[in-house]
Design a protein around this motif. Structure first.
Motif, PDB file in Angstrom:
ATOM      1  N   LEU A 109      76.400  39.341  70.775  1.00 38.95           N
ATOM      2  CA  LEU A 109      75.046  40.054  70.322  1.00 38.95           C
ATOM      3  C   LEU A 109      74.148  39.917  71.479  1.00 38.95           C
ATOM      4  N   ALA A 110      73.331  40.764  71.893  1.00 32.56           N
ATOM      5  CA  ALA A 110      72.070  40.789  72.588  1.00 32.56           C
ATOM      6  C   ALA A 110      70.819  40.892  71.818  1.00 32.56           C
ATOM      7  N   VAL A 111      69.928  40.243  71.992  1.00 32.06           N
ATOM      8  CA  VAL A 111      68.620  40.596  71.173  1.00 32.06           C
ATOM      9  C   VAL A 111      67.262  40.785  72.033  1.00 32.06           C
ATOM     10  N   ALA A 112      66.756  41.556  71.692  1.00 33.95           N
ATOM     11  CA  ALA A 112      65.639  42.056  72.479  1.00 33.95           C
ATOM     12  C   ALA A 112      64.307  41.680  71.496  1.00 33.95           C
ATOM     13  N   LEU A 113      63.318  40.910  72.206  1.00 37.72           N
ATOM     14  CA  LEU A 113      62.248  40.236  71.388  1.00 37.72           C
ATOM     15  C   LEU A 113      61.035  40.780  72.221  1.00 37.72           C
ATOM     16  N   LYS A 114      60.065  41.346  71.316  1.00 35.60           N
ATOM     17  CA  LYS A 114      58.847  41.669  71.873  1.00 35.60           C
ATOM     18  C   LYS A 114      57.855  40.540  72.037  1.00 35.60           C
ATOM     19  N   GLN A 115      57.024  40.575  72.949  1.00 39.97           N
ATOM     20  CA  GLN A 115      55.917  39.506  72.988  1.00 39.97           C
ATOM     21  C   GLN A 115      55.181  39.290  71.501  1.00 39.97           C
ATOM     22  N   GLY A 116      55.146  38.103  70.989  1.00 35.56           N
ATOM     23  CA  GLY A 116      54.467  37.755  69.577  1.00 35.56           C
ATOM     24  C   GLY A 116      55.459  38.181  68.524  1.00 35.56           C
ATOM     25  N   GLU A 117      56.559  38.763  68.698  1.00 36.91           N
ATOM     26  CA  GLU A 117      57.552  39.241  67.384  1.00 36.91           C
ATOM     27  C   GLU A 117      58.246  37.718  67.211  1.00 36.91           C
ATOM     28  N   THR A 118      58.473  37.498  65.994  1.00 39.47           N
ATOM     29  CA  THR A 118      58.973  36.296  65.241  1.00 39.47           C
ATOM     30  C   THR A 118      60.361  36.355  64.660  1.00 39.47           C
ATOM     31  N   ILE A 119      60.874  35.304  64.629  1.00 37.22           N
ATOM     32  CA  ILE A 119      62.279  35.057  63.851  1.00 37.22           C
ATOM     33  C   ILE A 119      61.859  34.115  62.786  1.00 37.22           C
ATOM     34  N   TRP A 120      62.152  34.729  61.386  1.00 42.77           N
ATOM     35  CA  TRP A 120      61.647  34.031  60.211  1.00 42.77           C
ATOM     36  C   TRP A 120      62.972  33.145  60.010  1.00 42.77           C
ATOM     37  N   THR A 121      62.368  31.661  59.825  1.00 44.87           N
ATOM     38  CA  THR A 121      63.637  30.821  59.898  1.00 44.87           C
ATOM     39  C   THR A 121      63.611  29.888  58.345  1.00 44.87           C
ATOM     40  N   GLU A 122      62.525  30.088  57.705  1.00 40.16           N
ATOM     41  CA  GLU A 122      62.410  29.294  56.417  1.00 40.16           C
ATOM     42  C   GLU A 122      61.244  29.654  55.563  1.00 40.16           C
ATOM     43  N   SER A 123      61.540  29.856  54.134  1.00 41.43           N
ATOM     44  CA  SER A 123      60.486  29.764  53.183  1.00 41.43           C
ATOM     45  C   SER A 123      60.476  28.490  52.357  1.00 41.43           C
ATOM     46  N   SER A 124      59.576  28.179  51.980  1.00 40.48           N
ATOM     47  CA  SER A 124      59.376  27.007  50.879  1.00 40.48           C
ATOM     48  C   SER A 124      58.262  27.361  49.902  1.00 40.48           C
ATOM     49  N   HIS A 125      58.579  27.663  48.823  1.00 44.60           N
ATOM     50  CA  HIS A 125      57.985  28.219  47.650  1.00 44.60           C
ATOM     51  C   HIS A 125      57.388  27.087  47.022  1.00 44.60           C
ATOM     52  N   LYS A 126      56.260  27.360  46.411  1.00 45.67           N
ATOM     53  CA  LYS A 126      55.386  26.384  45.691  1.00 45.67           C
ATOM     54  C   LYS A 126      55.332  26.739  44.352  1.00 45.67           C
ATOM     55  N   TYR A 127      55.328  25.864  43.485  1.00 45.57           N
ATOM     56  CA  TYR A 127      55.711  26.328  41.959  1.00 45.57           C
ATOM     57  C   TYR A 127      54.199  25.625  41.331  1.00 45.57           C
ATOM     58  N   ASN A 128      54.354  26.222  40.056  1.00 46.72           N
ATOM     59  CA  ASN A 128      53.396  25.489  39.267  1.00 46.72           C
ATOM     60  C   ASN A 128      54.141  25.096  37.874  1.00 46.72           C
TER      61      ASN A 128
END
Ligand code: AVJ
Length: 322
Positions: free
Chosen positions: A269-288
């Motif tokens: 794989l070759a990946v092109a990234l723009k300036q300011g573009e992100t790779i999303w690595t984690e979500s941590s949901h918060k609960y009630n």
């Protein structure tokens, strides 16, 4: 004409997941489960000691304070399975109490071999505890535990640390349903969930001033450099933690500070990234609290107890399989 076709060498699961996540149109992603190589597991251990990251200490306080109350509300388990044990430091408080009643077989299920080894050391001196570690995916490991556990003896499943928060809310319920399928009536699940709290407090917990969480996040790219011969320039990525009010979750991203192309030979794989573009690595949901009870009912459990830490809003919910 003589033609030869060589079958593409089959890619590892890591390589396949990296390929899928980074070739997505729109938001690029990497799965958070790959944080935990040896270095990542060590960095996470440091995170648990950060003053800004209250989750682990809250979980520890709850187990220290309420281990006996908890034990008295469930049938004394012969087998305790844990989904993701980490260092085992918190779990030890509970196991110490449980082995006072009867001998226990403890089955941590953990994809990080490094964490599994640390957990084994943590439990080494507990007599009346049999340690049976599974270096497996959660549900795969739990199915194996379910296959050998004596059905006339209760099973306790632990899902601590608020790892459930890595799933979306609907995936979380689907996951609990799968867990429930490996249990029978009389078994219990202890689920930890981090609760909603002021956004600035959450942002500090996931973007600490010492930069440990940043190092933990960036290590994911370093891991791809090590294991897939990728050429991520770590100095061209910045750790970002955001709170989504809509989803009630922290998101961690790696932001590309320049336009760049990264090659990942091990994933083809070759990946092109723009300036300011992100790779999303984690979500941590918060609960009630009400929504945790709802999730329990939706996935086939009855609630038998709930404990909330006073310092850092964090809940342990004891659920009985119905
Ligand atoms: C281990 C998944 C519960 O989401 O809070 C810590 C991992 N990420 N700092 C979390 C984590 C950034 C942690 N869990």
């Amino acid at each position: 004409m003589l033609t030869t076709t060589l079958a593409a060498p089959s890619l590892s699961e890591l390589a396949q997941d990296v390929r899928a996540g980074l070739s997505k149109p729109g938001q690029k992603e990497l799965p958070c489960r790959y944080f935990y190589d040896e270095i990542g597991s060590a960095l996470f251990e440091v995170i648990t000691h950060l003053p800004e990251y209250g989750l682990s200490r809250a979980g520890e306080r709850l187990l220290r304070k309420h281990a006996s109350a908890l034990a008295s509300r469930l049938p004394a388990p012969a087998v305790v399975a844990e989904l993701g044990c980490g260092s085992g430091k918190n779990t030890r408080w509970l196991l110490e109490t449980l082995v006072q009643n009867r001998p226990v077989t403890y089955c941590p299920i953990e994809i990080s071999g490094a964490a599994l080894a640390a957990c084994k050391r943590q439990m080494d001196d507990l007599d009346s505890l049999t340690f049976l570690g599974f270096e497996r995916e959660y549900l795969e490991g739990l199915a194996e535990v379910a296959a050998f556990r004596p059905t006339h003896e209760p099973l306790l499943v632990l899902f601590l640390g608020s790892t459930i928060g890595n799933f979306s809310r609907s995936e979380g319920v689907q996951f609990l349903k799968q867990v429930r399928r490996n249990m029978i009536p009389g078994d219990s699940l202890l689920l930890a969930a981090d609760l909603e709290k002021p956004v600035r407090q959450l942002l500090l917990a996931y973007d600490d001033p010492r930069g440990v969480t940043a190092a933990f996040n960036v290590n994911l790219l370093a891991r791809l450099n090590r294991e897939l011969e990728a050429d991520f320039r770590l100095d061209l990525f910045r750790h970002v933690a955001r709170y989504s009010r809509e989803e009630r979750r922290i998101e961690m991203h790696l932001l590309s500070t320049a336009e760049q192309t990264v090659t990942i030979p091990g994933a083809g794989l070759a990946v092109a990234l723009k300036q300011g573009e992100t790779i999303w690595t984690e979500s941590s949901h918060k609960y009630n609290l009400p929504e945790i009870l709802r999730m329990a009912h939706q996935s086939g459990f009855r609630c038998d107890g709930q404990w909330v830490d006073e310092e850092w809003p964090f809940a342990h919910t004891l659920m009985a399989a119905e």
